[in-house]
Design a protein around this motif. Structure first.
Motif, PDB file in Angstrom:
ATOM      1  N   PRO A  42     -17.158  10.202  44.688  1.00 44.97           N
ATOM      2  CA  PRO A  42     -17.904   9.577  45.782  1.00 44.97           C
ATOM      3  C   PRO A  42     -16.950   9.135  46.893  1.00 44.97           C
ATOM      4  CG  PRO A  42     -18.272   8.416  43.686  1.00 44.97           C
ATOM      5  CD  PRO A  42     -17.235   9.448  43.450  1.00 44.97           C
ATOM      6  N   PHE A  43     -17.435   9.137  48.118  1.00 48.63           N
ATOM      7  CA  PHE A  43     -16.616   8.679  49.233  1.00 48.63           C
ATOM      8  C   PHE A  43     -17.500   8.065  50.303  1.00 48.63           C
ATOM      9  CE2 PHE A  43     -17.751  12.995  50.440  1.00 48.63           C
ATOM     10  CZ  PHE A  43     -18.069  12.881  51.782  1.00 48.63           C
ATOM     11  N   THR A  44     -16.870   7.246  51.128  1.00 47.01           N
ATOM     12  CA  THR A  44     -17.516   6.648  52.294  1.00 47.01           C
ATOM     13  C   THR A  44     -16.585   6.846  53.476  1.00 47.01           C
ATOM     14  OG1 THR A  44     -18.565   4.947  50.921  1.00 47.01           O
ATOM     15  CG2 THR A  44     -18.392   4.495  53.288  1.00 47.01           C
ATOM     16  N   GLY A  59     -13.585   7.266  45.591  1.00 44.92           N
ATOM     17  CA  GLY A  59     -13.522   6.776  44.223  1.00 44.92           C
ATOM     18  C   GLY A  59     -14.684   5.846  43.940  1.00 44.92           C
ATOM     19  N   ILE A  60     -14.556   5.095  42.853  1.00 42.43           N
ATOM     20  CA  ILE A  60     -15.610   4.179  42.430  1.00 42.43           C
ATOM     21  C   ILE A  60     -15.061   2.761  42.487  1.00 42.43           C
ATOM     22  CG2 ILE A  60     -17.112   3.513  40.508  1.00 42.43           C
ATOM     23  CD1 ILE A  60     -17.006   6.478  39.622  1.00 42.43           C
ATOM     24  N   GLY A  61     -15.841   1.873  43.048  1.00 41.55           N
ATOM     25  CA  GLY A  61     -15.445   0.475  43.166  1.00 41.55           C
ATOM     26  C   GLY A  61     -15.819  -0.067  44.527  1.00 41.55           C
ATOM     27  N   LEU A  66     -10.602   0.755  47.431  1.00 39.16           N
ATOM     28  CA  LEU A  66     -10.431   2.184  47.189  1.00 39.16           C
ATOM     29  C   LEU A  66      -9.327   2.766  48.062  1.00 39.16           C
ATOM     30  CD1 LEU A  66     -14.190   3.256  47.094  1.00 39.16           C
ATOM     31  CD2 LEU A  66     -12.668   2.772  45.157  1.00 39.16           C
ATOM     32  N   PRO A  67      -8.679   3.830  47.580  1.00 42.39           N
ATOM     33  CA  PRO A  67      -7.668   4.487  48.416  1.00 42.39           C
ATOM     34  C   PRO A  67      -8.312   5.134  49.633  1.00 42.39           C
ATOM     35  CG  PRO A  67      -8.027   5.714  46.374  1.00 42.39           C
ATOM     36  CD  PRO A  67      -8.835   4.463  46.283  1.00 42.39           C
TER      37      PRO A  67
END
Length: 188
Positions: A42-44, A59-61, A66-67
């Protein structure tokens, strides 16, 4: 940890990040249908640049933990920071980070440091609004000072664990480029 909400509390900070730092939160809403990541995670999209580039938290979190991945319009991608706060610290310290990667001789830290000497001079002359924008941002956001921001950027790009895949299946290359500072005739 600095959050996007923290940044968005000040329109001046949002504007200063957009120019002169070319980290536009408004461009996060641009078309992202072209973005596919490998591995699929997943990404934003957090921000963009004037050239159609994207900064992605992946990533998740929680987004701020996230990186960040940087994807260029020239078919390059790579991790630039372990989280948003670290990215802002790199951006404030070395706003010419793109040039450090471009003139990195395929990711050589010493070459990036040589490039930084030239870029410091160029930024002072060509981007006189950087110091005031940096001061305004640093007065509002608790951005840490990195002991060695060039090394942090270098380590992040080397630790890239996720890349962009083009619609035709082409895997984006590294953010490190083959050029050296000596390749620029005005830097001799």
């Amino acid at each position: 940890m600095i959050t996007l909400a923290d940044i968005k509390t000040s329109s001046t900070i949002v504007e200063d990040l957009d120019w002169p730092f070319d980290f536009s939160l408004e461009r996060a809403e641009d078309d992202i249908d072209w973005i596919q990541l490998k591995p699929t995670v997943p990404f934003t999209v957090v921000a963009g640049e004037g050239t159609g580039v994207a900064f992605l938290a992946y990533g998740i979190g929680k987004l701020e933990t996230l990186p960040l991945l940087h994807a260029t319009s020239e078919g390059q991608s790579g991790r630039v920071a372990t989280n948003l706060t670290e990215w802002l610290a790199i951006l404030m310290a070395v706003p010419y980070w793109r040039d450090l990667l471009h003139f990195s001789d395929q990711g050589d830290l010493s070459e990036m440091r040589r490039t930084a000497v030239f870029m410091e001079k160029e930024y002072q002359e060509d981007y006189p609004d950087v110091p005031d924008a940096r001061r305004r941002i640093m007065e509002v956001l608790p951005i840490p000072m990195l002991e060695d921001p060039i090394q942090v950027l270098h380590a992040n790009v080397h630790a890239t664990d996720c890349v962009v895949i083009a619609e035709d299946g082409y895997e984006y290359g590294s953010l490190f480029n083959k050029f050296k500072s000596s390749d620029n005739p005005s830097w001799r």
